[in-house]
Design a protein around this motif. Structure first.
Motif, PDB file in Angstrom:
ATOM      1  N   VAL A 184     -50.670  41.703 -13.056  1.00 35.09           N
ATOM      2  CA  VAL A 184     -49.584  42.409 -12.373  1.00 35.09           C
ATOM      3  C   VAL A 184     -48.567  41.411 -11.824  1.00 35.09           C
ATOM      4  O   VAL A 184     -47.347  41.583 -11.977  1.00 35.09           O
ATOM      5  N   ALA A 185     -49.056  40.360 -11.179  1.00 33.19           N
ATOM      6  CA  ALA A 185     -48.160  39.361 -10.604  1.00 33.19           C
ATOM      7  C   ALA A 185     -47.312  38.690 -11.680  1.00 33.19           C
ATOM      8  O   ALA A 185     -46.105  38.500 -11.505  1.00 33.19           O
TER       9      ALA A 185
ATOM     10  N   PHE B 188     -44.665  41.070 -13.093  1.00 33.07           N
ATOM     11  CA  PHE B 188     -43.643  41.382 -12.099  1.00 33.07           C
ATOM     12  C   PHE B 188     -42.933  40.145 -11.561  1.00 33.07           C
ATOM     13  O   PHE B 188     -42.271  40.195 -10.530  1.00 33.07           O
TER      14      PHE B 188
ATOM     15  N   TYR C 260     -43.388  34.540  -4.158  1.00 31.27           N
ATOM     16  CA  TYR C 260     -44.781  34.972  -4.293  1.00 31.27           C
ATOM     17  C   TYR C 260     -45.728  33.998  -3.596  1.00 31.27           C
ATOM     18  O   TYR C 260     -46.683  34.403  -2.911  1.00 31.27           O
TER      19      TYR C 260
ATOM     20  N   GLY D 277     -45.892  42.612  -7.033  1.00 29.26           N
ATOM     21  CA  GLY D 277     -46.447  41.369  -7.528  1.00 29.26           C
ATOM     22  C   GLY D 277     -46.951  40.445  -6.444  1.00 29.26           C
ATOM     23  O   GLY D 277     -48.019  39.829  -6.574  1.00 29.26           O
TER      24      GLY D 277
ATOM     25  N   THR E 291     -51.385  32.640 -13.115  1.00 25.01           N
ATOM     26  CA  THR E 291     -50.204  33.502 -13.191  1.00 25.01           C
ATOM     27  C   THR E 291     -49.118  32.844 -14.030  1.00 25.01           C
ATOM     28  O   THR E 291     -48.499  33.484 -14.894  1.00 25.01           O
TER      29      THR E 291
END
Length: 482
Positions: free
Chosen positions: A138-139, A142, A171, A340, A376
């Motif tokens: 997801v991170a 996004f 983030y 995210g 990520t």
């Protein structure tokens, strides 16, 4: 219009009536110390005002989900409205509330630890891997998606790479800093804006002279353009996740459970945020078919435009004007970004719980977070066209596991576990049938009869295993403490 109003009233009434029933079944104790008080560390365990916790929780679980998911799901027809309403009240809100209360009673423990405690060490390891992969995925997505959108709205020097760097830096800060520094300050604003946007669209639907072509009078048959390959069951129940029930929510709830001052606030925050998301999904589903003129027209619009994002923009601008344009930008950029960052923060908390690493010091938070940041970044370099197709199924499978863990938890403590058992059985059937029926690469492409039979058999096996486990433990319930 009448059925739309009835649906809204049922959602609100569901919070007031069924939400109270669920609260009483669990047994909320207003005098019990919450982790935010007993384990306050100024980083993750911080008491925050309930209105902030609600708006943060709402934005955590919402993002683009109740917008894009509702638009894609309503293409199946009127059944989508029933799923949004009933799924929210009896499935999603119960799922979010019970998982949050389990976390509150376990010092704010993350989802893998909660599920593992109830379903055993093997399942614990599976959920640790699945939830971490889901959160990092997801991170990563996004970061890339909003970066590309921002690059198209800004001067040429602000390339996608530039925006990727900016978003990723944010983030990292949101993952490492105390929860009240960035998330606690910005999330309530974005959460309110998302609710304001839905409220504006609702006013247009109700007072703008529009007729909502819901089609209930014609029956609940499938309206999808590819109905032969996209049956309502199980496809629609996976398409509409965040607007009805979503396993991702249970990864987010422990984060806010660590910020709640009293257990009596759990129903407004967790059950209430899910109902609010259901209302947002209901509004967007109605707006999609009203704006385009019906289910067939919606299908034609989606096939001739660049997906749900274009429809969100057109509805927002044409119905809400300049303010709608700003809110549309919020919906397609800010919403995914704010999903995210909390995904990465939740991954840090889960990994720290697994490794039993205290997070009060920045050095320890960095130690846990750096591998997550590296993963990520690596995933951002991969083509997600195939990987992302599995997200919806993994998400709903996680919801099924969470509901089974909640069922065992309630049974162990002598509670009325039927409130989670029924949705657990339903979601088990959904995810099993989906992965077997869906065409490759999402699934195995088997006949629907095989998929449904396998789903029924798995339900029976799970129910039998639960009955045996509960039967072995019921004599010891009186000796257990919540």
């Amino acid at each position: 219009m009448t059925l739309f109003l009835i649906s809204l009233c049922v959602l609100v009434g569901g919070y007031a009536v069924y939400g109270l029933i669920v609260e009483k079944v669990f047994g909320v104790d207003a005098g019990r110390l919450t982790p935010a008080v007993s384990r306050a560390d100024g980083v993750d365990y911080i008491v925050m005002p309930v209105w902030k916790v609600f708006l943060i929780q709402f934005l955590n679980i919402a993002g683009l989900g109740p917008i894009f998911g509702a638009i894609m799901g309503v293409m199946f027809g009127p059944a989508a409205f029933l799923w949004i309403v009933l799924g929210t009240i009896f499935g999603g809100a119960v799922h979010d509330f019970i998982s949050a209360m389990m976390s509150l009673r376990s010092d704010g423990a993350s989802l893998p630890e909660l599920v593992g405690c109830e379903l055993g060490p093997v399942v614990r390891q599976v959920i640790r891997v699945v939830s971490t992969v889901l959160l990092v995925l997801v991170a990563a997505v996004f970061v890339v998606t909003p970066a590309g959108l921002l690059a198209g709205m800004t001067p040429s020097w602000a390339t996608p790479v530039f925006w990727i760097a900016v978003i990723f830096l944010y983030y990292m800060l949101a993952t490492l800093l105390p929860v009240d520094k960035l998330i606690g300050r910005f999330y309530p604003v974005f959460g309110f804006a998302l609710l304001f946007m839905a409220g504006g669209l609702m006013c247009v639907l109700l007072f703008g002279g529009h007729v909502i072509p819901d089609g209930f009078s014609e029956g609940l048959f499938n309206r999808h353009a590819a109905a032969d390959t996209h049956p309502v069951f199980p496809m629609m129940f996976v398409s509409i996740a965040c607007g009805a029930i979503s396993g991702f929510h249970a990864t987010q709830s422990p984060m806010m459970a660590r910020c709640l001052k009293s257990e009596k606030l759990a129903r407004p925050v967790f059950y209430g945020a899910m109902v609010a998301e259901g209302i947002v999904a209901l509004v967007w589903a109605a707006a999609a078919i009203t704006f385009t003129g019906g289910y067939e027209s919606l299908g034609e619009y989606m096939s001739s435009h660049s997906g749900a994002g274009a429809l969100v923009h057109d509805i927002s601008v044409q119905w809400l004007g300049a303010i709608g344009g700003v809110l549309a930008l919020l919906g397609v950029v800010a919403a995914p970004v704010t999903t995210g960052d909390t995904a990465l923060r939740s991954a840090r908390l889960a990994l720290a719980d697994m490794l039993r690493i205290d997070q009060s010091k920045i050095s320890r938070r960095l130690m846990v977070s750096l591998p997550l940041f590296a993963c990520t970044f690596a995933l951002m370099l991969i083509d997600f066209n195939v990987l992302w197709r599995y997200f919806a199924w993994i998400n709903q499978t996680l919801a099924a596991f969470t509901l089974w863990a909640a069922t065992v938890y309630l049974a162990r403590h002598g509670k009325a576990y039927v409130i989670t058992l029924v949705p657990a059985l339903f979601m088990t059937m959904v995810v099993t049938a989906y992965v077997l029926y869906a065409p490759s690469p999402e699934g195995f492409g088997l006949p629907m009869s095989v998929a449904l039979t396998a789903g029924g058999v798995l339900d029976a096996l799970c129910l039998g295993a639960f009955a045996i486990q509960y039967g072995l433990q019921k004599n010891n319930i009186a000796d257990r403490q919540i």
